[in-house]
Every structure is written in structure tokens, then in C-alpha cells.
Design a protein around this motif. Sequence first.
Motif, PDB file in Angstrom:
ATOM      1  N   ARG A   1       0.863  -1.191   0.000  1.00 28.79           N
ATOM      2  CA  ARG A   1       0.000   0.000   0.000  1.00 28.79           C
ATOM      3  C   ARG A   1       0.896   1.237   0.000  1.00 28.79           C
ATOM      4  N   LEU A   2       0.881   1.965  -1.112  1.00 30.23           N
ATOM      5  CA  LEU A   2       1.699   3.173  -1.230  1.00 30.23           C
ATOM      6  C   LEU A   2       0.855   4.386  -0.840  1.00 30.23           C
ATOM      7  N   PHE A   3       1.383   5.195   0.086  1.00 28.94           N
ATOM      8  CA  PHE A   3       0.743   6.456   0.463  1.00 28.94           C
ATOM      9  C   PHE A   3       1.713   7.561   0.094  1.00 28.94           C
ATOM     10  N   ALA A   4       1.360   8.378  -0.900  1.00 28.98           N
ATOM     11  CA  ALA A   4       2.265   9.452  -1.335  1.00 28.98           C
ATOM     12  C   ALA A   4       1.628  10.804  -1.025  1.00 28.98           C
ATOM     13  N   HIS A   5       2.454  11.731  -0.519  1.00 31.64           N
ATOM     14  CA  HIS A   5       1.941  13.072  -0.228  1.00 31.64           C
ATOM     15  C   HIS A   5       1.398  13.689  -1.521  1.00 31.64           C
ATOM     16  N   ARG A   6       0.337  14.473  -1.360  1.00 27.54           N
ATOM     17  CA  ARG A   6      -0.356  15.067  -2.517  1.00 27.54           C
ATOM     18  C   ARG A   6       0.613  15.785  -3.465  1.00 27.54           C
ATOM     19  N   ASP A   7       1.633  16.463  -2.891  1.00 29.51           N
ATOM     20  CA  ASP A   7       2.550  17.256  -3.726  1.00 29.51           C
ATOM     21  C   ASP A   7       3.438  16.400  -4.627  1.00 29.51           C
ATOM     22  N   VAL A   8       3.567  15.134  -4.281  1.00 29.24           N
ATOM     23  CA  VAL A   8       4.506  14.293  -5.028  1.00 29.24           C
ATOM     24  C   VAL A   8       3.798  13.098  -5.690  1.00 29.24           C
TER      25      VAL A   8
ATOM     26  N   PRO B   1     -10.055   2.768   1.115  1.00 26.40           N
ATOM     27  CA  PRO B   1      -9.718   1.777   2.150  1.00 26.40           C
ATOM     28  C   PRO B   1     -10.702   0.611   2.250  1.00 26.40           C
ATOM     29  N   ASP B   2     -11.892   0.762   1.660  1.00 22.07           N
ATOM     30  CA  ASP B   2     -12.875  -0.325   1.776  1.00 22.07           C
ATOM     31  C   ASP B   2     -12.692  -1.401   0.708  1.00 22.07           C
ATOM     32  N   MET B   3     -11.880  -1.123  -0.293  1.00 24.24           N
ATOM     33  CA  MET B   3     -11.751  -2.088  -1.399  1.00 24.24           C
ATOM     34  C   MET B   3     -10.991  -3.333  -0.947  1.00 24.24           C
ATOM     35  N   THR B   4     -11.395  -4.470  -1.511  1.00 27.62           N
ATOM     36  CA  THR B   4     -10.755  -5.742  -1.154  1.00 27.62           C
ATOM     37  C   THR B   4      -9.259  -5.693  -1.433  1.00 27.62           C
ATOM     38  N   CYS B   5      -8.876  -5.089  -2.571  1.00 22.67           N
ATOM     39  CA  CYS B   5      -7.457  -5.079  -2.946  1.00 22.67           C
ATOM     40  C   CYS B   5      -6.625  -4.229  -1.993  1.00 22.67           C
ATOM     41  N   VAL B   6      -7.259  -3.339  -1.243  1.00 20.45           N
ATOM     42  CA  VAL B   6      -6.539  -2.505  -0.275  1.00 20.45           C
ATOM     43  C   VAL B   6      -6.526  -3.171   1.102  1.00 20.45           C
ATOM     44  N   ARG B   7      -7.557  -3.936   1.380  1.00 25.33           N
ATOM     45  CA  ARG B   7      -7.688  -4.536   2.728  1.00 25.33           C
ATOM     46  C   ARG B   7      -6.942  -5.853   2.863  1.00 25.33           C
ATOM     47  N   GLU B   8      -6.991  -6.698   1.821  1.00 25.23           N
ATOM     48  CA  GLU B   8      -6.500  -8.076   1.984  1.00 25.23           C
ATOM     49  C   GLU B   8      -5.090  -8.261   1.430  1.00 25.23           C
ATOM     50  N   GLU B   9      -4.370  -9.215   2.019  1.00 25.84           N
ATOM     51  CA  GLU B   9      -3.033  -9.532   1.526  1.00 25.84           C
ATOM     52  C   GLU B   9      -3.184 -10.232   0.165  1.00 25.84           C
ATOM     53  N   ILE B  10      -2.590  -9.658  -0.877  1.00 27.19           N
ATOM     54  CA  ILE B  10      -2.723 -10.241  -2.224  1.00 27.19           C
ATOM     55  C   ILE B  10      -1.603 -11.243  -2.485  1.00 27.19           C
ATOM     56  N   PHE B  11      -0.408 -10.955  -1.971  1.00 24.50           N
ATOM     57  CA  PHE B  11       0.750 -11.832  -2.136  1.00 24.50           C
ATOM     58  C   PHE B  11       1.072 -12.022  -3.617  1.00 24.50           C
ATOM     59  N   GLY B  12       1.132 -10.906  -4.301  1.00 23.42           N
ATOM     60  CA  GLY B  12       1.479 -10.886  -5.712  1.00 23.42           C
ATOM     61  C   GLY B  12       1.966  -9.482  -6.054  1.00 23.42           C
ATOM     62  N   PRO B  13       2.387  -9.257  -7.314  1.00 23.24           N
ATOM     63  CA  PRO B  13       2.989  -7.971  -7.686  1.00 23.24           C
ATOM     64  C   PRO B  13       1.943  -6.885  -7.938  1.00 23.24           C
ATOM     65  N   VAL B  14       1.194  -6.545  -6.902  1.00 18.06           N
ATOM     66  CA  VAL B  14       0.084  -5.599  -7.069  1.00 18.06           C
ATOM     67  C   VAL B  14       0.184  -4.499  -6.009  1.00 18.06           C
ATOM     68  N   LEU B  15       0.366  -3.265  -6.488  1.00 16.88           N
ATOM     69  CA  LEU B  15       0.504  -2.108  -5.605  1.00 16.88           C
ATOM     70  C   LEU B  15      -0.755  -1.258  -5.683  1.00 16.88           C
ATOM     71  N   THR B  16      -1.250  -0.794  -4.535  1.00 16.46           N
ATOM     72  CA  THR B  16      -2.337   0.195  -4.547  1.00 16.46           C
ATOM     73  C   THR B  16      -1.754   1.517  -4.045  1.00 16.46           C
ATOM     74  N   ALA B  17      -2.227   2.636  -4.595  1.00 17.47           N
ATOM     75  CA  ALA B  17      -1.626   3.930  -4.245  1.00 17.47           C
ATOM     76  C   ALA B  17      -2.692   4.965  -3.896  1.00 17.47           C
ATOM     77  N   THR B  18      -2.412   5.719  -2.821  1.00 17.94           N
ATOM     78  CA  THR B  18      -3.354   6.715  -2.293  1.00 17.94           C
ATOM     79  C   THR B  18      -2.606   7.996  -1.947  1.00 17.94           C
ATOM     80  N   ARG B  19      -3.325   9.150  -2.024  1.00 14.11           N
ATOM     81  CA  ARG B  19      -2.741  10.450  -1.635  1.00 14.11           C
ATOM     82  C   ARG B  19      -2.988  10.722  -0.153  1.00 14.11           C
ATOM     83  N   PHE B  20      -2.101  11.563   0.440  1.00 20.24           N
ATOM     84  CA  PHE B  20      -2.406  12.068   1.793  1.00 20.24           C
ATOM     85  C   PHE B  20      -1.884  13.503   1.910  1.00 20.24           C
ATOM     86  N   ASP B  21      -2.344  14.185   3.022  1.00 21.62           N
ATOM     87  CA  ASP B  21      -1.954  15.585   3.220  1.00 21.62           C
ATOM     88  C   ASP B  21      -1.056  15.800   4.424  1.00 21.62           C
ATOM     89  N   ASP B  22      -1.302  15.079   5.545  1.00 20.91           N
ATOM     90  CA  ASP B  22      -0.435  15.313   6.709  1.00 20.91           C
ATOM     91  C   ASP B  22      -0.121  14.021   7.459  1.00 20.91           C
TER      92      ASP B  22
END
Length: 504
Positions: A314-321, A400-421
Motif C-alpha cells: 500500500r503506497l501512500f504518497a503526499h499530494r505534492d509528489v 480503504p474499503d476495497m478488497t485489494c486494499v484490505r487483503e493480503e494479495i501476495f502478488g505484484p500488485v501495488l495500490t496507491a493513495t494520496r495524503f496531506d499530513d
Amino acid sequence: MNEMTGIAAQPDYSDAARIALAREPALFIDGEWTPSSHGKTIAVFDPSTGREIARIADASDADVDRAVAAARRAFDDGRWTGLPPSRRARLMEKLAALIEANLEDLAELESIDNGKPRAASLRLDIPNSAETLRYAAGWATKLSGEHIEPASYQSGSLHAYVRREPVGVCAQIVPWNFPLMMAVQKIAPALAAGCTLVLKPAEQTPLTALRLADLVAEAGFPAGVVNIVTGMGETAGDRLVRHPEVDKIAFTGSTEVGKIIARTAAETLKRVTLELGGKSPVIVLPDVDVAKTARGAAISIFANSGQVCIAGSRLFAHRDVFDSLLEAVAANASKWKVGPSLAPDTMMGPLVSDEQQARVLSYIEAGRKEGASVIAGGEAPAGANGGWYVSPTVLVDVNPDMTCVREEIFGPVLTATRFDDLDEVAKAANATTYGLAATIWTRDISAMHQLAAKLKAGMVWGNTASAADVSLPFGGFKQSGYGRESGRYGVEAYTELKTVAIAL
Ligand code: NDP
């Protein structure tokens, strides 16, 4: 999309590998190779071709009982526990040297069996196994208890001390993602502490564990100290967990099976350590070097085809980047050369089984249906020559409610979300039932430490894709398990404390 349109064919196996694959199905019990009592076998496949390559013994209850009895005898009669610790250490060092002497053959076998690139087996899996044995061997001569001054007795009237003793017979059940490394990470601390053991490798990837048994015999370990039985989890594994003569279970694998093991082991109150799944966050603050961080984030999720408990999924990247980073991660994903395990230019091999491939693809599909957008990969590549591949995949527009974000996939699958602080991202990163690892990318040292303290994870890494080391405790918070492996804590997990208090 991955640029590659067809996957290369698996190169020919070496003669040494052919010999290893052709061995008779057998179990390593009490220092001897022995057939299973009921003659049943299990097929082993090459994930790069989907073809059956070997058969292994499917241990019966009677076989498991024989292995446990051998380990019990070897523990109780002191042939291992009673040796001077320096002698135990020397045998462990000899096993490490034998692993190194067989580096090329073990690496090829591991890659054929698991699907990981041979370069990875050569660089990581096999050398790390030798390193783990050497490191743990060092502890064999350094474990000790302590003298304690009792609080409520007249000074000098009660001689009290704590002995640190080996826990006894250990059953060690390991998964398929790092077969030899996981086996040795379990065996090494147990041997250093003076325990005897029965190891069960995963049914998909037993081949290097069987070669390890050869090397255990060659090193000259006393019979019964190390027993290796191949078989199914629900039968052989379960028998080990229930067995009244087993004192401790060490397990690495899925959280689902970890819970079953904890419940079953509770019947006999065995000591249990569990190293389970993860859904580890990778947090990127706005001040980073984007290209370097993108490379690190890609390694976190694509190494070993994402089949890693500590994968940064699960990748969390600041909004600016966020936009520039995701563009760089997607570009990086398309450069991972997907191919068969023995091809020299392969960066990412197939998944371990057709079942695992189907499972990972179903998570990608679920993500799409729930509204995620695929910006890299997202499918099984065409022209796979029978191999069980999934392209490096990046999903955005996730919540955060999506299955791909909640469950361990154990494969080459990255999910990415923005954050502010920082508070917001710490909360989001912790919003999972898992708590294995976390990575933070920033040059802001103060933010790094603040975040490290807030994250609910057994391991927090800064500015690197992973910083696992034989000396550093490894294990999780929450449903990622309990207990720690590696380092001094990992060896102490194979000991019991005994308090002795004598009135003088
Ligand atoms: P499992 O947890 O089923 O397998 C791990 C080990 O446990 C294997 O040796 C297996 O035996 C054994 N086992 C299975 N059931 C039992 C049981 N009832 N009692 C004792 N031992 C048992 O993992 P899977 O192979 O099914 O993989 C499924 C998912 O698990 C993956 O997609 C991934 O999410 C997660 N996983 C996590 C790992 C980690 O490192 N945290 C490693 C592997 C998987 P056998 O397979 O031989 O039947």
C-alpha cells in the motif's frame, strides 16, 4: 502495460538439477532416508512451465510420529543438548559452509521450484541461509541465564538464579516464498538453543529442504536432531501441531492457517511463534528524490513477484509528489523483465502456482470492479509458455474499503493513495488488521521518527525498500503474528526460563 509481449522459454536444467529432481520420494528421519509408510506422493511443478518435475513423499501420521519420536529421543538423551555449545556451533558453521559450497546447485533448484530468478537465489536466498546459520551459531556459546538478588529475603539467605534452557522438540512449518531461507531461519536458532526439530517444507517448494537434509547428514549432525518431512499442511502439518511430544511450533504462512495453528496448539499449550501475513504501507513525504523513491517502492512490491510477507503493497504518497511518483513507479513497473526463473535477464519470475496466479488475478479484477484504475500491468502476460505469470501491476483511485486494499494479495500488485499530513497518513497506514512492516521515505529526520513511533508495525524502515538482517528482530504486531525471529530474541524464543532458588 508491461512492454513484453511474450515470455521466453525456460532454459534447460543442469545435470545436477536433473539428478536432484529424479531422487526417490523419501523422508529424512533419524538421520536416514526412509519412504513414507503409505507410499503416497505429491507432485512438484516448475512455475515457469507449469510442468510436473518431481514427486515427493506425502508423510502419513505414522511418518510424522516417527519423526517426532526421533527428535524426542535426540533431545531427551542429550546427544545434542548435552554437547558443549562450541561443538554445536562448529556443526552449524559446517552446515553453513556446505550450503555455500553448493551455492550454484541450491540456487538453481530453488529457482526451478519456486519460480524466482536464479540471480535472486544466488544473491539472497542461499547466501542468507548460510549467514543465518553462522549468526545463530554465535549465540550457541553466548546464551545464559542470570543471578537475581531476591527482594524480600535477607541478603545472602536465598541463592536465586534463572537458567535458560532449550524448549525441547520443535515443529517448524514453512511456506513457499523463500523456501530454504525460511527453513534455515527456523532451524538455525532452534539448533543454537539446543533444541531438536522436525521441519515441514511447503508442498509446493520442498526441493531445497531435501537437499538441506543431505547436507545435515554430510555435516555430521547426530541422528534425530534435524528431521525433514514433506507432506500436506492439513495432514502432516496438523499432526505436528497436535502431537503431544512437540513442545513448540514455529510457523510462517497465512494468517488464516496461523489462527488454526494457534487454536490447535492451545489444546496442549505448546509454545507458538507465528510469522504471518502483511499489508505493509510505504509512506512517501514530499521532500524525496522521486526517481530513487520510485525504484525503492517498486522493489518493495515487485521483488519475488510480490510473494513476500513484508511486501510494501500500500503506497501512500503526499499530494505534492503523488502524480510524479506514480508516473515514475508505473514506468519502473514496465521495465521489470518478466521471464522464466533460469533466464539470465529475468527480473520477475512467475507466481508459485496456478492457484496463486488465479488468486492474484482475482484481486486485480475485484479492484477494477470496485472502481480502481490500472496504470501498469493488470493481467497475465500473453505467450507465457505455460508459466504462471502476472505483470507488475499498479492500481490507483482506490479507497480503504476495497478488497485489494484490505487483503493480503501476495502478488505484484501495488495500490496507491494520496495524503496531506502525518497524522492522517499514520491513521490510514494503521487501518489494517495486519502490522508486519512499514517503510517511510523522507529526508525530514524529525518526521521520520515521529511517524516511526506512530506506526503499528513490528518493523519500520526508512529510505530503503527493506532492511531485514540476521541480527534484527523480525515479526509483527496485530494479526501479523506473535514472537520474533532473527537476532538474540529469535534464539531466545527457543528457550524456557527456569527459576532456581535455594535457601542457604
Ligand atoms: P499456508 O499458510 O496454507 O501455508 C504455509 C505452510 O503451512 C505450508 O507448509 C502449509 O502446508 C502449512 N499448512 C497449511 N495448513 C496447515 C494446517 N492446518 N496445519 C499445519 N500446517 C498447515 O499458505 P498458502 O500456501 O495456502 O498461501 C495462501 C496465502 O497465504 C498466500 O496467498 C499469502 O497471502 C499467504 N502466505 C503468507 C506467507 C508469509 O510469509 N506470511 C507465506 C505463504 C503464504 P502445505 O502448503 O504443504 O499444504
